[in-house]
Design a protein around this motif. Structure first.
Motif, PDB file in Angstrom:
ATOM      1  N   GLY A 108      49.469  95.592 -49.830  1.00 16.85           N
ATOM      2  CA  GLY A 108      50.351  94.555 -50.373  1.00 16.85           C
ATOM      3  C   GLY A 108      50.172  94.346 -51.867  1.00 16.85           C
ATOM      4  N   ARG A 109      51.134  93.641 -52.440  1.00 13.77           N
ATOM      5  CA  ARG A 109      51.069  93.346 -53.879  1.00 13.77           C
ATOM      6  C   ARG A 109      51.518  91.922 -54.128  1.00 13.77           C
ATOM      7  NH1 ARG A 109      53.228  97.978 -57.822  1.00 13.77           N
ATOM      8  NH2 ARG A 109      53.015  96.171 -59.179  1.00 13.77           N
ATOM      9  N   GLN A 110      50.646  91.185 -54.750  1.00 18.44           N
ATOM     10  CA  GLN A 110      50.942  89.775 -55.017  1.00 18.44           C
ATOM     11  C   GLN A 110      52.073  89.618 -56.038  1.00 18.44           C
ATOM     12  OE1 GLN A 110      47.428  87.465 -55.796  1.00 18.44           O
ATOM     13  NE2 GLN A 110      48.435  85.671 -54.955  1.00 18.44           N
ATOM     14  N   ASP A 111      52.212  90.602 -56.931  1.00 14.86           N
ATOM     15  CA  ASP A 111      53.286  90.532 -57.931  1.00 14.86           C
ATOM     16  C   ASP A 111      54.448  91.454 -57.547  1.00 14.86           C
ATOM     17  OD1 ASP A 111      52.072  92.958 -58.267  1.00 14.86           O
ATOM     18  OD2 ASP A 111      51.930  92.853 -60.461  1.00 14.86           O
ATOM     19  N   GLY A 112      54.500  91.864 -56.285  1.00 12.62           N
ATOM     20  CA  GLY A 112      55.546  92.774 -55.846  1.00 12.62           C
ATOM     21  C   GLY A 112      56.811  92.048 -55.413  1.00 12.62           C
ATOM     22  N   ASN A 113      57.718  92.793 -54.802  1.00  6.72           N
ATOM     23  CA  ASN A 113      58.943  92.165 -54.304  1.00  6.72           C
ATOM     24  C   ASN A 113      58.621  91.309 -53.068  1.00  6.72           C
ATOM     25  OD1 ASN A 113      58.966  93.760 -51.947  1.00  6.72           O
ATOM     26  ND2 ASN A 113      60.251  95.333 -52.879  1.00  6.72           N
ATOM     27  N   ASP A 114      59.616  90.651 -52.528  1.00  6.93           N
ATOM     28  CA  ASP A 114      59.359  89.709 -51.435  1.00  6.93           C
ATOM     29  C   ASP A 114      58.658  90.374 -50.250  1.00  6.93           C
ATOM     30  OD1 ASP A 114      60.458  87.723 -52.905  1.00  6.93           O
ATOM     31  OD2 ASP A 114      62.310  87.518 -51.727  1.00  6.93           O
ATOM     32  N   THR A 115      59.027  91.618 -49.957  1.00  7.24           N
ATOM     33  CA  THR A 115      58.420  92.305 -48.814  1.00  7.24           C
ATOM     34  C   THR A 115      56.973  92.694 -49.098  1.00  7.24           C
ATOM     35  OG1 THR A 115      60.576  93.093 -48.066  1.00  7.24           O
ATOM     36  CG2 THR A 115      58.647  94.301 -47.291  1.00  7.24           C
ATOM     37  N   ALA A 116      56.688  93.146 -50.305  1.00 14.02           N
ATOM     38  CA  ALA A 116      55.326  93.573 -50.656  1.00 14.02           C
ATOM     39  C   ALA A 116      54.332  92.420 -50.591  1.00 14.02           C
ATOM     40  CB  ALA A 116      55.318  94.187 -52.060  1.00 14.02           C
ATOM     41  N   ARG A 117      54.840  91.201 -50.662  1.00 12.45           N
ATOM     42  CA  ARG A 117      53.944  90.033 -50.652  1.00 12.45           C
ATOM     43  C   ARG A 117      53.518  89.641 -49.243  1.00 12.45           C
ATOM     44  NH1 ARG A 117      55.747  86.393 -55.760  1.00 12.45           N
ATOM     45  NH2 ARG A 117      56.281  88.132 -57.116  1.00 12.45           N
ATOM     46  N   LEU A 118      54.221  90.151 -48.226  1.00 12.71           N
ATOM     47  CA  LEU A 118      53.854  89.807 -46.854  1.00 12.71           C
ATOM     48  C   LEU A 118      52.560  90.503 -46.428  1.00 12.71           C
ATOM     49  CD1 LEU A 118      57.444  89.965 -45.292  1.00 12.71           C
ATOM     50  CD2 LEU A 118      56.275  87.975 -46.250  1.00 12.71           C
ATOM     51  N   PRO A 119      52.463  91.841 -46.589  1.00 12.72           N
ATOM     52  CA  PRO A 119      51.174  92.471 -46.276  1.00 12.72           C
ATOM     53  C   PRO A 119      50.040  91.916 -47.131  1.00 12.72           C
ATOM     54  CG  PRO A 119      52.684  94.052 -47.289  1.00 12.72           C
ATOM     55  CD  PRO A 119      53.475  92.830 -46.970  1.00 12.72           C
ATOM     56  N   GLN A 120      50.374  91.525 -48.345  1.00  9.18           N
ATOM     57  CA  GLN A 120      49.332  90.966 -49.217  1.00  9.18           C
ATOM     58  C   GLN A 120      48.744  89.686 -48.592  1.00  9.18           C
ATOM     59  OE1 GLN A 120      48.903  88.254 -51.474  1.00  9.18           O
ATOM     60  NE2 GLN A 120      47.088  89.179 -52.426  1.00  9.18           N
ATOM     61  N   ALA A 121      49.646  88.840 -48.066  1.00  8.07           N
ATOM     62  CA  ALA A 121      49.171  87.591 -47.456  1.00  8.07           C
ATOM     63  C   ALA A 121      48.308  87.876 -46.229  1.00  8.07           C
ATOM     64  CB  ALA A 121      50.370  86.722 -47.060  1.00  8.07           C
ATOM     65  N   ILE A 122      48.681  88.902 -45.459  1.00 11.32           N
ATOM     66  CA  ILE A 122      47.911  89.239 -44.258  1.00 11.32           C
ATOM     67  C   ILE A 122      46.586  89.902 -44.638  1.00 11.32           C
ATOM     68  CG2 ILE A 122      47.908  90.652 -42.152  1.00 11.32           C
ATOM     69  CD1 ILE A 122      51.037  90.345 -42.187  1.00 11.32           C
ATOM     70  N   TYR A 123      46.679  90.844 -45.577  1.00 13.28           N
ATOM     71  CA  TYR A 123      45.476  91.614 -45.899  1.00 13.28           C
ATOM     72  C   TYR A 123      44.431  90.770 -46.611  1.00 13.28           C
ATOM     73  CZ  TYR A 123      42.663  95.737 -46.659  1.00 13.28           C
ATOM     74  OH  TYR A 123      41.642  96.648 -46.611  1.00 13.28           O
ATOM     75  N   GLN A 124      44.875  89.893 -47.466  1.00 14.31           N
ATOM     76  CA  GLN A 124      43.871  89.096 -48.204  1.00 14.31           C
ATOM     77  C   GLN A 124      43.142  88.139 -47.262  1.00 14.31           C
ATOM     78  OE1 GLN A 124      45.266  86.482 -51.267  1.00 14.31           O
ATOM     79  NE2 GLN A 124      46.267  85.089 -49.841  1.00 14.31           N
TER      80      GLN A 124
END
Ligand SMILES: [Zn+2]
Length: 332
Positions: A108-124
């Motif tokens: 995931g990427r915290q500064d990514g598009n809306d979809t990239a922020r979902l895995p970021q929330a789960i992974y972190q």
């Protein structure tokens, strides 16, 4: 204190607003493996959500060590649109994701598009602590469910213990070019942990037999890694690894409507057994389709490209030579 709790993860969107991702957490308070379960990264793939629900219920009564992090609806915005990704238009293929295929963005990427922020929330929240990951997807109902693995050390033995008929093996690969990210299981394998993907058969639907098959895979994975007591239950025997098998495509003898003979996915059919018939749309003759070899049914019925987003892809009207079944057998 109950071992089972719920937690809501929050993703802040680039477009403003937030997405809340609900999760179950099973925590025994004792050291041990920590299994991350994720389902419905693609919003039309919901078999895993129900299988996970049953697993959490079962595991809550049996676990004596370790943790489970279970995310049954990983991509709520795509679930709400009932399509693979957000912004995907009707009948557009998965690949037209516009950068919104969630399973290309891990971790995931915290500064990514809306979809990239979902895995970021789960992974972190769970990613660093998890020792293993099982990512639950679905493909179209004409393809048998399969365990997907990358060919990394120790993973074949784990895959065998899952007791599922078909295992598809692929080479370990680097990051996905378009995103710089990984699939969830790829992300785990990349960091030296074991990540497995499971594809149920059937999107946009819940089929009881498929839920049970998937539940068996989850339970067996939990037992294999020592999260649940007991040995994995024996499931399908043999387990067939794709790189040890050949696939035989059964072709339609003519154009017309294909009707299967009630053979069952995953089962073995003998050479010469009736697979189905085709009612010709030109001469109105009925032509039998028989198994050219003895093999295990891995595909049945029309399954054209993009049938996972297009209902015409499922239509039983076939052309001469079109594949109406696929049988797998071990290479000689
Ligand atoms: Zn998927």
């Amino acid at each position: 204190m109950s071992m089972l709790s719920k937690r809501h993860l929050t993703a802040e969107l680039q477009s403003g607003g937030t997405v809340s991702i609900p999760a179950w957490i099973l925590d025994t308070g004792k050291p041990g493996p920590a299994l991350l379960l994720v389902a419905a990264q693609h919003g039309n793939e919901v078999h895993g959500s129900e299988a996970m629900r049953r697993f959490v219920d079962l595991a809550a009564g049996q676990m004596t060590c370790g943790k489970v992090f279970a995310v049954p609806f990983a991509n709520p915005p795509a679930l709400h649109t009932r399509r693979p990704h957000i912004h995907l238009q009707p009948e557009r293929p998965y690949a037209d994701d516009g950068g919104h295929n969630m399973n290309r963005w891990w971790p995931g990427r915290q500064d990514g598009n809306d979809t990239a922020r979902l895995p970021q929330a789960i992974y972190q929240t769970f990613g660093d602590e998890a020792t293993h990951a099982l990512d639950l997807h679905c493909w179209n109902r004409h393809n048998a469910a399969a365990v997907l693995i990358r060919d990394v050390p120790d993973i074949r033995e784990l895959a065998r213990q899952l007791g599922h008929r078909f295992v598809r093996v692929s080479k370990p690969s680097g990051p996905i070019e378009s995103t710089g990210g990984y699939t969830l299981s790829g992300c785990f394998c990349e960091s030296g942990r074991l990540g497995v993907t499971y594809e149920f058969a059937g999107q946009y639907t819940i089929i009881e037999d498929e839920v049970r098959r998937g539940l068996r895979v989850i339970v067996n994975m939990a037992r294999s890694i020592g999260l649940l007591p007991g040995r994995p239950t024996e499931g399908d025997n043999p387990v067939l690894f794709s790189d040890e098998c050949e696939s035989i495509h059964v072709a339609s003898p003519c154009s017309g409507v294909f009707v299967d003979a009630g053979i069952r996915m995953y089962d073995e059919v003998e050479q010469g057994a009736l697979v189905g018939h085709v009612l010709s749309d030109t001469d109105l003759e009925t032509r039998e389709v028989r198994a050219p070899v003895t093999g295990y049914v891995r595909g049945l019925g029309a399954s054209r490209p993009h049938c996972d987003v297009s209902i015409t892809g499922h239509h039983p009207y076939v052309l001469e030579g079109e594949t109406v079944a696929t049988l797998d057998r071990r290479k000689a």
